[in-house]
Write a protein that holds these residues in place. Structure first.
Motif, short mmCIF file in Angstrom:
data_model
loop_
_atom_site.label_atom_id
_atom_site.label_comp_id
_atom_site.label_asym_id
_atom_site.label_seq_id
_atom_site.Cartn_x
_atom_site.Cartn_y
_atom_site.Cartn_z
N PRO A 3 58.31 52.32 -15.28
CA PRO A 3 59.77 52.39 -15.10
C PRO A 3 60.51 52.18 -16.41
CG PRO A 3 58.75 50.99 -13.45
CD PRO A 3 57.71 51.27 -14.49
N GLN A 4 61.69 52.82 -16.50
CA GLN A 4 62.58 52.63 -17.65
C GLN A 4 63.65 51.61 -17.29
OE1 GLN A 4 63.99 56.70 -18.23
NE2 GLN A 4 62.81 56.81 -20.12
N ASP A 5 63.99 50.78 -18.24
CA ASP A 5 65.11 49.84 -18.09
C ASP A 5 66.27 50.46 -18.83
OD1 ASP A 5 66.71 47.70 -17.65
OD2 ASP A 5 65.54 46.26 -18.79
N VAL A 6 67.24 51.01 -18.10
CA VAL A 6 68.31 51.80 -18.73
C VAL A 6 69.68 51.19 -18.44
CG1 VAL A 6 66.98 53.94 -18.62
CG2 VAL A 6 68.46 53.33 -16.72
N ARG A 7 70.63 51.56 -19.28
CA ARG A 7 72.02 51.16 -19.08
C ARG A 7 72.79 52.28 -18.44
NH1 ARG A 7 73.66 46.48 -21.13
NH2 ARG A 7 72.37 45.42 -22.67
#
Length: 273
Positions: A269-273
């Motif tokens: 998973p990506q941790d995105v804003r």
């Protein structure tokens, strides 16, 4: 209000109900009580509690049905209490949507510890309001590197600092919501905690023992005892979560079983804003 500690006790035995009211009041809850399932469901709808305790053997509808009904409009923590100690009863309770299950008689300090552990988990806003709650798809959020966020609707804007994203699965910790392929997925607090743990762990496998300790508020590697029943509880919660996500365990898109070890995400998973 998130700071309002309200509990609803659904119990037909006067003595046990009185004990539960006293115990929860001493723990800082504003407690409301009901002696049957129908009144309990109505009370939960009116009071929007953060905690519900439900006796399994009620005079009208049983605790399973009470839990199923309240799960349609609240994400409160649900603890099922019963004199039945069979594993199947525990599994049926969790499958109905309960977060925890205690067999009578139980020690008050054990119940307090379980409740405090649950209260440390994230909890979203109640779904009981007539209008749909603001969701990531409705919120006013800027476009992120993880892809375009749908345009805001007439819902109250919610500022979302960051979220976890994996192949069409989005988890928003700030508003306690899960979206799969644009579809908002209603999950219990325990299911949310398990999914968030796995998504933050990425491809690292989490054992059932670790996940069980996380559920009860312990450090995952502190070595405290985990029973086979505790591990089975993790399996049930993840089975319910997969069903809601429509994620086939035979060909998982998101939650992957590592046989004999535990669980991990099927991607990073990506941790995105």
């Amino acid at each position: 209000m998130e700071d309002r500690r309200v509990a609803v006790v659904v119990e037909d035995d006067d003595d046990i109900r009185g004990l539960m009211v006293a115990l929860l009041s001493q723990s800082g809850f504003e407690v409301h009580e009901a002696a049957n399932g129908a009144d309990g469901v109505s009370l939960v709808r009116r009071q929007d509690p953060v905690l519900i305790t439900v006796d399994l053997g009620l005079p009208d509808i049983d605790g399973y049905e009470v839990t199923r009904q309240v799960r349609q409009f609240t994400d409160a923590y649900v603890v099922m209490l019963t004199a039945r100690g069979e594993e199947i009863d525990t599994l049926l309770g969790l499958d109905a949507g309960a977060d925890d299950y205690l067999t009578k008689p139980f020690r008050p300090r054990v119940l307090r510890a379980r409740i405090e552990a649950m209260l440390r988990r994230p909890r979203g806003g109640s779904a009981a309001a007539p209008a749909a709650p603001a969701s990531p798809a409705d919120a006013s959020v800027p476009e992120t590197s993880g892809g375009a966020v749908p345009a805001a609707s007439s819902a109250i804007p919610v500022k979302i600092d960051r979220h976890l994203s994996l192949d069409g699965l989005e988890l928003y910790p700030t508003v306690h919501q899960v979206v799969a392929e644009g579809r908002e997925v209603p999950v219990t607090p325990t299911e949310f905690l398990l999914l968030e743990t796995l998504m933050r762990s990425g491809r690292v496998v989490r054992s059932k023992s670790e996940l069980s300790r996380i559920i009860r508020g312990d450090e995952p590697d502190n070595g405290t005892f985990v029973s086979l029943s505790d591990e089975r509880t993790v399996e049930v919660h993840l089975g319910n979560l997969r069903r809601k996500l429509k994620d086939d365990p035979k060909t998982p898109r998101w939650v992957q079983t590592v046989r004999g070890v535990g669980y991990r995400m099927a991607g990073s998973p990506q941790d995105v804003r």
